[in-house]
Design a protein around this motif. Structure first.
Motif, short mmCIF file in Angstrom:
data_model
loop_
_atom_site.label_atom_id
_atom_site.label_comp_id
_atom_site.label_asym_id
_atom_site.label_seq_id
_atom_site.Cartn_x
_atom_site.Cartn_y
_atom_site.Cartn_z
N TYR A 75 -0.86 -7.77 3.14
CA TYR A 75 -1.05 -6.37 2.76
C TYR A 75 0.01 -5.54 3.46
O TYR A 75 0.02 -5.45 4.69
CB TYR A 75 -2.45 -5.94 3.17
N GLN A 101 -3.77 5.57 -2.23
CA GLN A 101 -5.04 5.12 -2.78
C GLN A 101 -5.28 5.57 -4.22
O GLN A 101 -6.37 5.39 -4.74
CB GLN A 101 -6.19 5.62 -1.89
N TYR A 121 -1.71 2.86 -5.81
CA TYR A 121 -2.58 1.73 -5.51
C TYR A 121 -3.01 1.10 -6.83
O TYR A 121 -3.82 1.68 -7.56
CB TYR A 121 -3.80 2.17 -4.71
N ASP A 166 0.85 -1.19 0.00
CA ASP A 166 0.00 0.00 0.00
C ASP A 166 0.88 1.23 0.00
O ASP A 166 1.53 1.55 0.99
CB ASP A 166 -0.89 0.00 1.24
#
Length: 220
Positions: A176, A128, A133, A125
């Motif tokens: 993640y 976003q 992302y 990550d």
């Protein structure tokens, strides 16, 4: 780093169960060392990266990190199929499957040596928005950490984490590398240290609360 979904019982166990002890005792020194490594690969299939097969089956690496920059996938209408096929093939390779002359994967004719431990298959990550992302098409539109933090409500962070965790797990991704736990009190938009919208905020208590809730949501 968030570990979730149906990944290695060895690495996720929290109670020191006899089963985990048995798995640990069965590992050779080489297997234990291999489990410490996360690797990357080039291309969108294991056939395009034969070295990965050797690293998984002969050196027992613990996992593979997928990235758009390595052309493991691209943001197209078939993205979900791309990722699902690749993660499945990686786990088949970890289980000892071999690739035939026709390119398909086949169960081994003889029992594989060593201890079978499922791979971690992860993404990182970095924010976003594209290109940070990479998984966008077909998934719930991501919400920035800054936007979540601006609500001052950890329940929202947990809800977003749960949605993301469920969608990634459905694609075979069980690791993640996120979210960012950095605390940024003053924006540094003109420097390389700029985190943009990738941080939950500038107050340590609230950032910690948001991160904990987000991780809890992913685990759920």
């Amino acid at each position: 780093m968030v570990l979730f979904a149906s990944t290695s019982q060895l690495l996720l166990a929290q109670d020191g169960s006899d089963e985990v002890d048995t798995i640990l005792d069965s590992l050779s020194t080489e297997e234990r060392i291999g489990q410490l490594f996360l690797i990357t690969m080039a291309g969108d299939s294991v056939a395009a990266s034969p070295a990965v097969i050797r690293l998984i089956q002969d050196y027992h690496v613990g996992g593979v990190i997928l990235t758009a920059s390595n052309n493991n996938f691209n943001d197209t209408n078939s993205l979900l199929d791309q990722v699902s096929a690749l993660t499945a093939d990686l786990q088949y390779i970890a289980a000892g499957y071999v690739r035939g002359v026709d390119g398909a994967l086949y169960a081994p004719e003889t029992e594989i040596s060593g201890t079978y431990i499922p791979l971690f298959v992860g993404i990182e990550d970095m924010g976003q928005d594209w290109p940070y992302y990479p998984l966008l098409t077909g998934l719930t539109p991501p919400v920035s950490s800054m936007a979540i933090g601006a609500t001052w409500d950890p329940v929202n962070a947990e809800a977003i984490g749960q949605i993301l965790g469920a969608e990634l797990a459905s694609l075979g991704i069980n690791l993640y590398l996120g979210p960012s736990a950095d605390v940024v009190e003053t924006a540094q938009s003109q420097t390389q240290a700029n985190f943009g919208t990738r941080t939950f905020g500038g107050e340590p208590f609230w950032v910690a609360s948001m991160v904990a809730s987000f991780v809890s949501g992913m685990h759920n």
